[in-house]
Design a protein around this motif. Sequence first.
Motif, mmCIF file in Angstrom:
data_model
loop_
_atom_site.group_PDB
_atom_site.id
_atom_site.type_symbol
_atom_site.label_atom_id
_atom_site.label_comp_id
_atom_site.label_asym_id
_atom_site.label_seq_id
_atom_site.Cartn_x
_atom_site.Cartn_y
_atom_site.Cartn_z
ATOM 1 N N SER A 175 13.422 -13.436 7.828
ATOM 2 C CA SER A 175 12.638 -13.287 8.671
ATOM 3 C C SER A 175 11.131 -12.920 8.488
ATOM 4 O O SER A 175 10.711 -12.879 7.233
ATOM 5 N N LEU A 176 10.383 -12.666 9.583
ATOM 6 C CA LEU A 176 8.915 -12.237 9.247
ATOM 7 C C LEU A 176 8.617 -11.043 8.461
ATOM 8 O O LEU A 176 7.664 -11.110 7.566
ATOM 9 N N SER A 177 9.400 -10.171 8.577
ATOM 10 C CA SER A 177 9.054 -8.693 8.009
ATOM 11 C C SER A 177 9.601 -8.990 6.503
ATOM 12 O O SER A 177 8.902 -8.437 5.526
ATOM 13 N N ASP A 178 10.730 -10.019 6.035
ATOM 14 C CA ASP A 178 10.639 -10.414 4.805
ATOM 15 C C ASP A 178 9.701 -10.931 4.150
ATOM 16 O O ASP A 178 9.559 -10.926 2.923
ATOM 17 N N GLN A 179 8.568 -11.430 4.768
ATOM 18 C CA GLN A 179 7.380 -11.902 4.205
ATOM 19 C C GLN A 179 6.148 -10.863 4.109
ATOM 20 O O GLN A 179 4.984 -11.236 3.979
ATOM 21 N N ARG A 180 6.582 -9.763 4.157
ATOM 22 C CA ARG A 180 5.670 -8.626 4.119
ATOM 23 C C ARG A 180 4.771 -8.339 2.891
ATOM 24 O O ARG A 180 5.479 -8.724 1.661
ATOM 25 N N GLY A 181 3.637 -8.323 2.760
ATOM 26 C CA GLY A 181 2.707 -8.059 1.706
ATOM 27 C C GLY A 181 2.729 -6.656 1.320
ATOM 28 O O GLY A 181 3.623 -5.857 1.698
ATOM 29 N N PRO A 182 1.846 -6.410 0.140
ATOM 30 C CA PRO A 182 1.934 -5.134 -0.365
ATOM 31 C C PRO A 182 1.459 -4.092 0.163
ATOM 32 O O PRO A 182 1.238 -2.804 -0.079
ATOM 33 N N PHE A 183 0.360 -4.390 1.356
ATOM 34 C CA PHE A 183 -0.276 -3.340 2.227
ATOM 35 C C PHE A 183 0.304 -2.585 3.253
ATOM 36 O O PHE A 183 1.066 -3.439 4.061
ATOM 37 N N ALA A 193 -2.456 -8.585 7.695
ATOM 38 C CA ALA A 193 -2.801 -7.456 7.598
ATOM 39 C C ALA A 193 -2.334 -6.856 6.296
ATOM 40 O O ALA A 193 -2.824 -6.191 5.277
ATOM 41 N N SER A 194 -0.942 -6.968 5.982
ATOM 42 C CA SER A 194 -0.069 -6.589 4.887
ATOM 43 C C SER A 194 -0.378 -7.276 3.657
ATOM 44 O O SER A 194 -0.245 -6.810 2.641
#
Length: 580
Positions: A2-10, A68-69
Motif C-alpha cells: 500500500s501507499l502507507s507501506d512506502q512511507r519515508g522517515p519523516f 513529504a515523508s
Amino acid sequence: MSLSDQRGPFEVSRERDVIMVTRDGKRLVSDIYRPSGVESAPVLLRRTPYGNRNNDLADKFTEADFYASHGYLTVVQNTRGRFGSEGVWYPFVYEANDGYDAVEWAARLPGSNGRVGTFGQSYGALVQYLAAAQRPEHLVTCIPVSAPLAAFENYWYQRGALELNWTLSYFLNMALGALNKSGAAARLEALRADPSMRFSPLKDEALRHLPLSDWIETFGDTAPFLKDVLHHSADGAYWWAVDLRRQLHNIDVPMLHLGSWYDIANWDTPQYFHGLRSQAMSARARENQAMIMGPWAHLLPYSQPTSKGTGDIDFGPEAATSLLAVQLAWFEHYLKGDGQDLPRAPVRIFVMGENRWRDEAQWPPEWTRFTALYLHSGGSANTAAGDGTLTAAAPGPEEPDHYRYDPDNPVPTAGGRYVGGGVEDQAKNQARSDVLVYTAPPQGSALEITGPVELYLHAATDGVDTDFVAVLCDVHPDGFVQNLTEGIVRGRFRDSFDDPQPMRPGVAYELRVPLGNVSHVVAAGHRLRLQVTSSNFPRWDRNPNTGDPLDLATRIRIAEQSVFHDELRPSRVVLPVVPT
C-alpha cells in the motif's frame, strides 16, 4: 504494497487552504505538506482541477504525504476556478501563466530551499509542460505522466474523430463538480451508466443522441467550453494555442516522461521525449530527458503496484512497479543530488508478451526494422471466418473486400487506449460481417514488435466522408484475441487536419492510419491479426457518412466501403520488428 507501506522517515504536518495570488489577482487554494523537523527542503508541486484532497477519504496517507515523508515540502494546488480557487476554469488556457506563478510562489514558501520539481498525471501532466515552457527561474525538473500533446489529434479528438464517450463523460464529471446537489445535478447524474465511477461512461441512448450541439444546452453554464470543442471540429489556431509541439524549444529542464501502452497518451509521451531531446533549449536539458512506457491503462498503479488493471490481461510480477519509488529516485537525483547526467537509461520499456522490463538508448530501439505485412484475400475477408490473410508477400491481382457501414449499428468499443480501456477480447467484433479480418500464419518463433505501427490502407466509399478504423491484434492459441494498437482516419482529414476536404465517391485513396506505439512479443504459435472496419462506438463519434458539420449533423446514411489490396494498391501494415 500500500501507499502507507512506502512511507519515508519523516513525520508529516499539513497546512490547509493556503492562498496564492496570481498575477491577475485570482486567489488559488493549496494544501502544503511539510516534513517535520526539516528546516530547508526542495519543493514538489502538483496542480490539479480534481481537488487537492481527492484521495483523503480513500487513504489518509496520500501521494503528497509520501513525498513529504521523504523530505520534500509538497504543495497540491487547485487550478483556477476549481474547488475554492477563484476565477473561471477553462481547460488548459490559464495553466501556463498560473503554473509559472505557482512555481515561483512555491520557491519562496517558508521552509523551501528554492528548488522546485513538479509531478502529476493527465491534466496535471500537461500543466507541467505548459508552465515549463514559460521557464520559471526556480523550476529544476518535472515528471509528467500521461500528458496529452495535441488536443485535436489525440485528446478531445483523434485525428478529426471526436473522442465521444471520454469527452462527454469528462465534461459531465466536471459539470457535476460545479453543481450543488440540485435538480440540475440529478438530471446530469441520470445520464451516467455507472454512477459509482468517477468518469462513468454515459448511457447508450445519451451517446447516440443527435445533434451533438444539444449537449451544449444540456451542460449549460457548467461546461461552456464544450461549445468551443464541438465548434472547432477542424485543427487550427484554437487548438494550436496549447499544442506543446510549438513550444518545446522553450523548455530548459530535465524531465522524466511516463506513459503506457494502453493509455490515451500512448502517441503523445514518445513525442514529448523525442521533441525535447532534439529541441530543448540547452544541451543539458536535451541530454537529460528520459521515458518509461509500461503495460498500464490511463489510471496507473501509483499507490498499489499491480500487474492488473488493464483489462483482461495479467502482465506478471514485473509489471507491479511502484511508480512513486521511480519518481522519488528521479527527484532525489535532481533536487537533492548533483543532477549530473541521467540517473537511469534514457528509455525503459515493458515488453508485453515476455512481460519484462528492458532498457534502451532510444525510441524506437536502434535495431528496429520497419517491415510491411500485406493484406490479402479472395474478396471475402469479412469476419474471422473469411479468407483474409496477412503476409510478407506483396499482393498480385486480387479482388477488393467490401462491407456496409451502418451508423445505426456501429461496431462496439472493445478495449483500447482510452480512459477506462485496456485489453479486451476482440473475437465478438470479428464475427461481424462489417469487420474485415486479415490473419497471419502462426508464428514459428517469437516475433517482437517494438515501436510505432502504421497502416497504409487503400480504400473507397460511396459517400463524401466516412471513417476507417483498424486494430492490430495477437491471436492466442486458445482463441483469445488481444488488442495491441488501434487507430482511425476520418476521410475528410486524410491530407490535412486544418483544411478538410470531402472524399470523391468511388475513388480509392491511400489512407495513412497511425496505430500508436507498442512493445509486444508475439509468441510462437500465436498469430498477428488486423481488423478493419468503420466504427468504434461509443469511443469515437459515429461518422454519419454525409459530410455534415460534426456538431449539427442529424441525418445518417449507410456507406458502401471497399478495401483494395493489389499490385497498384498494396494495403499494408508496417510493423517495427526487433530482430531476436
